[in-house]
Write a protein that holds these residues in place. Structure first.
Motif, PDB file in Angstrom:
ATOM      1  N   ALA A 246       0.620  -9.015   8.364  1.00  0.00           N
ATOM      2  CA  ALA A 246       0.822  -8.560   6.980  1.00  0.00           C
ATOM      3  C   ALA A 246      -0.555  -8.135   6.498  1.00  0.00           C
ATOM      4  O   ALA A 246      -1.538  -8.824   6.752  1.00  0.00           O
ATOM      5  N   TYR A 247      -0.641  -6.988   5.830  1.00  0.00           N
ATOM      6  CA  TYR A 247      -1.943  -6.453   5.427  1.00  0.00           C
ATOM      7  C   TYR A 247      -2.190  -6.638   3.941  1.00  0.00           C
ATOM      8  O   TYR A 247      -1.275  -6.488   3.131  1.00  0.00           O
ATOM      9  N   ALA A 248      -3.459  -6.905   3.620  1.00  0.00           N
ATOM     10  CA  ALA A 248      -3.883  -6.883   2.215  1.00  0.00           C
ATOM     11  C   ALA A 248      -4.134  -5.423   1.851  1.00  0.00           C
ATOM     12  O   ALA A 248      -4.940  -4.748   2.482  1.00  0.00           O
ATOM     13  N   ILE A 249      -3.420  -4.944   0.864  1.00  0.00           N
ATOM     14  CA  ILE A 249      -3.513  -3.530   0.472  1.00  0.00           C
ATOM     15  C   ILE A 249      -4.062  -3.464  -0.950  1.00  0.00           C
ATOM     16  O   ILE A 249      -3.600  -4.208  -1.825  1.00  0.00           O
TER      17      ILE A 249
ATOM     18  N   GLY B  89      -9.036   7.092  10.337  1.00  0.00           N
ATOM     19  CA  GLY B  89      -8.608   5.711  10.525  1.00  0.00           C
ATOM     20  C   GLY B  89      -9.374   5.009  11.637  1.00  0.00           C
ATOM     21  O   GLY B  89     -10.551   5.306  11.881  1.00  0.00           O
ATOM     22  N   ASP B  90      -8.696   4.095  12.333  1.00  0.00           N
ATOM     23  CA  ASP B  90      -9.368   3.283  13.356  1.00  0.00           C
ATOM     24  C   ASP B  90      -9.930   4.111  14.512  1.00  0.00           C
ATOM     25  O   ASP B  90     -10.773   3.621  15.258  1.00  0.00           O
ATOM     26  N   SER B  91      -9.482   5.337  14.688  1.00  0.00           N
ATOM     27  CA  SER B  91     -10.076   6.186  15.723  1.00  0.00           C
ATOM     28  C   SER B  91     -11.528   6.487  15.381  1.00  0.00           C
ATOM     29  O   SER B  91     -12.344   6.716  16.260  1.00  0.00           O
TER      30      SER B  91
ATOM     31  N   GLY C  12      -9.690  -2.695   6.839  1.00  0.00           N
ATOM     32  CA  GLY C  12      -9.581  -1.643   7.861  1.00  0.00           C
ATOM     33  C   GLY C  12      -8.586  -0.549   7.508  1.00  0.00           C
ATOM     34  O   GLY C  12      -8.914   0.639   7.525  1.00  0.00           O
ATOM     35  N   LEU C  13      -7.374  -0.924   7.162  1.00  0.00           N
ATOM     36  CA  LEU C  13      -6.359   0.082   6.849  1.00  0.00           C
ATOM     37  C   LEU C  13      -6.687   0.782   5.527  1.00  0.00           C
ATOM     38  O   LEU C  13      -6.489   1.985   5.388  1.00  0.00           O
ATOM     39  N   ASN C  14      -7.192  -0.001   4.556  1.00  0.00           N
ATOM     40  CA  ASN C  14      -7.547   0.608   3.267  1.00  0.00           C
ATOM     41  C   ASN C  14      -8.563   1.731   3.465  1.00  0.00           C
ATOM     42  O   ASN C  14      -8.458   2.797   2.851  1.00  0.00           O
TER      43      ASN C  14
END
Ligand SMILES: Cc1cc2nc3c(=O)[nH]c(=O)nc-3n(C[C@H](O)[C@H](O)[C@H](O)COP(=O)(O)OP(=O)(O)OC[C@H]3O[C@@H](n4cnc5c(N)ncnc54)[C@H](O)[C@@H]3O)c2cc1C
Length: 429
Positions: free
Chosen positions: A45-48, A320-322, A333-335
């Protein structure tokens, strides 16, 4: 599959979001990825933050309760028991707003898949068998992976956006349809993150929207030949509230050494309850496992060049992660990746709005302005996250002193706390 303007490789959250954003422009977008329904579930689950939430809402991919839970308070404890609390009051005029949202990954991916079906994006399956999970971390010394990368399917387009996640660099180098000439500097953290779900034994207990994090360090058996920093075991345990505002379940993200990760993965449910009680300093003595456990190796990585030419009329760009990956300790990371996607969308939106569509999508001047903007925007966050990780991972007494005094000072400076939480909320652009 002809006359595509933009080919996006990778249908993770960043690639799918970018595809949906770009489909609002006058562009033909292809998205290459794994669209099989029978994907392995992702327990995370991600913190957004608020910015990312608004991006996901704008493409109609924001999950509702119970897959999304508002965070009302964050409690962070140092290894000496110092506690920092972030609460609503810090939001000033926006005091009613939650600090962030915890969103279940599978639910978010399902919303994106639904939105893609309703969009003009052409979804192209790629051979997932190439995907490698051999991202095992080794030493903390920086390693340079040469990523003259690329792989399987691609759709010819003036612009290819690589959103393949951090596995980009380990995929095969054959079948080079697109030549991506960059280097990814990858520094393993010597840690793995274990993810699982736990719930209160007593069903009447609730999480009250409070997220918890403990930075713990403890001694391993001392050995004369081992330097002091390696004699310390260092871990970060995070309990993120899920299941909606009246939920009683936490998503666990437990970052530990590889050895402890293996041990935690093999514990019986009763032993896991005990380990959680110990690492939460007995704040949660009775959490019960309710799901499988999954693990990820952790590394800091960044690509040297984020864009370039693959042929005379085609260019590539990373998102993104790339392009970058960070430790999950701050849930950023996702943010940051969604910030990349939005910045690229805004750039191409401006190109359209200002009638500059005569400028080719492969134009490097355009792509380099994206690269410059994003590198500058993410640098402070990446450095901050890395320094915190290093400070807590160090076994030297001076590091211990600095981090615990730092916790005390931070707590005393209300203004700094307020600034930090506002920055974290805005951290996309
Ligand atoms: C344990 C843990 C917890 C985390 N928690 C948070 C958090 O709370 N908040 C936060 O903001 N971030 C968090 N992160 C970071 C977050 O997971 C990443 O930043 C995010 O998933 C990056 O998304 P992405 O789309 O760039 O890459 P990915 O999620 O890796 O997606 C890449 C996609 O590309 C596909 N692909 C790969 N190769 C190809 C190819 N050749 N062709 C086509 N498709 C391909 C893959 O199948 C995959 O679907 C966490 C990370 C970990 C490990």
């Amino acid at each position: 599959m002809e006359n595509v303007d933009i080919c996006i490789r990778g249908n993770g959250i960043v690639g799918s979001t970018l595809a949906l954003l770009l489909s609002r422009l006058n562009l033909r977008v292809a998205l290459i990825g794994n669209f099989q329904a029978a994907k392995l579930p992702d327990i995370r689950a991600y913190a957004i933050n608020a910015k990312s939430k608004s991006i996901l809402e704008s493409i109609h991919a924001w999950p509702t309760e119970p897959s999304c839970t508002e965070v009302q308070q964050i409690r962070v404890s140092s290894d000496e028991g110092e506690l920092i609390e972030f609460a609503h009051e810090l939001m000033g005029s926006n005091a009613a707003a939650p600090l962030s949202w915890i969103v279940e990954v599978d639910a978010l991916e399902a919303e994106l898949a639904k939105a893609l079906k309703l969009s003009s994006v052409q979804c192209v399956p790629y051979s997932a068998s190439l995907e490698s999970s051999s991202e095992s971390s080794s030493k903390r010394s920086p390693s340079r992976a040469n990523s003259s990368l690329s792989h399987l399917s691609t759709v010819p387009a003036p612009l290819t956006v690589i959103c393949e996640g951090s596995s980009t660099r380990v995929l095969g180098k054959e079948n080079l349809n697109t030549y991506i000439n960059t280097h990814t500097k990858r520094t393993p953290y010597h840690q793995f993150a274990l993810a699982t779900h736990v719930t209160f034994k007593n069903p009447d207990q609730k999480h009250w929207g409070i997220a918890h994090q403990w930075f713990n360090s403890f001694n391993n058996a001392p050995a004369a030949s081992v330097p002091p920093e390696s004699q310390k075991e260092f871990e970060i345990l995070a309990l993120l509230p899920i299941g909606g505002s009246s939920g009683n379940t936490f998503a666990v993200v437990w970052s530990t050494s590889e050895k402890r990760n293996h041990e935690l993965a093999l514990l019986s449910d009763a032993e896991l309850t005990q380990a959680l009680a110990q690492s939460s300093k007995n704040v949660f003595p009775d959490l019960v496992a309710v799901s499988a456990r999954q693990s990820w190796p952790l590394a800091l990585s960044s690509a040297a060049a984020w864009c370039g030419r693959s042929s005379a009329k085609e260019s590539w760009v990373l998102c993104g992660d790339s392009a970058h990956s960070v430790h999950p300790l701050s849930g950023m990371g996702l943010n940051l990746g969604l910030g990349d996607a939005y910045a690229l969308y805004e750039l191409l939106h401006t190109r359209e709005k200002e009638h500059l569509t005569w400028r080719p999508l492969s134009e490097l001047r355009l792509l380099r302005s994206y690269e410059r903007q994003r590198k500058l925007a993410i640098l402070p966050y990446v450095q901050f996250i890395d320094k915190i990780q290093l400070l807590f991972a160090s076994g030297y007494p001076i590091a211990k002193l600095i981090r615990n005094q730092g916790f005390k000072a931070f707590n005393a400076l209300g203004g700094l706390k307020e600034w930090t939480i506002k920055k974290a909320m805005q951290a996309n652009f």
